[in-house]
Design a protein around this motif. Sequence first.
Motif, PDB file in Angstrom:
ATOM      1  N   GLY A   1      38.320  38.483  42.702  1.00 16.98           N
ATOM      2  CA  GLY A   1      38.943  37.170  42.736  1.00 16.98           C
ATOM      3  C   GLY A   1      38.102  36.056  43.332  1.00 16.98           C
ATOM      4  O   GLY A   1      38.546  34.909  43.388  1.00 16.98           O
TER       5      GLY A   1
ATOM      6  N   THR B   1      37.374  33.186  40.653  1.00 20.97           N
ATOM      7  CA  THR B   1      38.537  32.348  40.369  1.00 20.97           C
ATOM      8  C   THR B   1      38.735  31.351  41.503  1.00 20.97           C
ATOM      9  O   THR B   1      38.970  30.157  41.275  1.00 20.97           O
ATOM     10  CB  THR B   1      39.792  33.213  40.180  1.00 20.97           C
ATOM     11  N   GLU B   2      38.621  31.821  42.726  1.00 21.45           N
ATOM     12  CA  GLU B   2      38.748  30.963  43.910  1.00 21.45           C
ATOM     13  C   GLU B   2      37.701  29.842  43.869  1.00 21.45           C
ATOM     14  O   GLU B   2      38.008  28.674  44.137  1.00 21.45           O
ATOM     15  CB  GLU B   2      38.540  31.836  45.151  1.00 21.45           C
TER      16      GLU B   2
ATOM     17  N   ARG C   1      39.186  35.437  31.674  1.00 19.74           N
ATOM     18  CA  ARG C   1      40.304  35.570  32.623  1.00 19.74           C
ATOM     19  C   ARG C   1      40.148  34.614  33.800  1.00 19.74           C
ATOM     20  O   ARG C   1      41.121  34.009  34.245  1.00 19.74           O
ATOM     21  CB  ARG C   1      40.432  37.013  33.107  1.00 19.74           C
ATOM     22  N   VAL C   2      38.937  34.492  34.323  1.00 19.68           N
ATOM     23  CA  VAL C   2      38.695  33.564  35.429  1.00 19.68           C
ATOM     24  C   VAL C   2      39.102  32.153  35.015  1.00 19.68           C
ATOM     25  O   VAL C   2      39.821  31.458  35.746  1.00 19.68           O
ATOM     26  CB  VAL C   2      37.214  33.594  35.863  1.00 19.68           C
TER      27      VAL C   2
ATOM     28  N   GLU D   1      41.082  31.118  32.563  1.00 16.51           N
ATOM     29  CA  GLU D   1      42.525  30.986  32.323  1.00 16.51           C
ATOM     30  C   GLU D   1      43.312  30.954  33.633  1.00 16.51           C
ATOM     31  O   GLU D   1      44.258  30.173  33.778  1.00 16.51           O
ATOM     32  CB  GLU D   1      43.012  32.105  31.406  1.00 16.51           C
ATOM     33  N   LYS D   2      42.927  31.774  34.601  1.00 19.81           N
ATOM     34  CA  LYS D   2      43.605  31.758  35.905  1.00 19.81           C
ATOM     35  C   LYS D   2      43.439  30.410  36.601  1.00 19.81           C
ATOM     36  O   LYS D   2      44.287  30.001  37.380  1.00 19.81           O
ATOM     37  CB  LYS D   2      43.074  32.872  36.805  1.00 19.81           C
TER      38      LYS D   2
END
Length: 180
Positions: free
Chosen positions: A107, A110-111, A142-143, A145-146
């Motif tokens: 994660g 994404t952060e 995925r990163v 989209e999140k």
Amino acid sequence: MLPSATVIETPRCRLRRITEADIPFAFSSTHHPGFCDGMPWDAPETEDVLRAVQAKNQAEWEAGTGCAFTIETRDGSIRLGRISLRWVEAGTWNLGFWMHPDHQRHGYMTEAVIALTRFAFDRLGATRIRALHADWNLGSRRVLEKAGFQFIEHIPQGFQKHGRWISEDLLVLLNPNSKI
């Protein structure tokens, strides 16, 4: 122009301007098997190649046309990856990123993407941030989209690598406070 001491902090990470001291980390990251497969560039043959990249990043930072950050743990003890923004046209910036294979799927990226996109909207006046990824790179997808990016377009001939076309997907994030 951003101050050279610009730092962006997240709950677990710190994004800081890249330095020459980051070159061995970047060199080692790019030499993991398959690491560069979805990128338009190959692993550099020497660290000197990365010195030229670092100089280019520094020039973009000073010109206000780009900002590249090393992502590290908040206490600065572990380098995790790299993330950057490059100016495309008025209000539009391109986002690029990579994470060292040892730190993927935790994660961190994404952060970092969420923090850097907020920074771009608040400090750089971005109205639109775009990102491209090899269409098979589901981790990058995925990163994005999140972080709120939306799929815009599939590009069958995104970039050429070793004589063959790599398909890419384009995703975009609009500034929620912008009236476009």
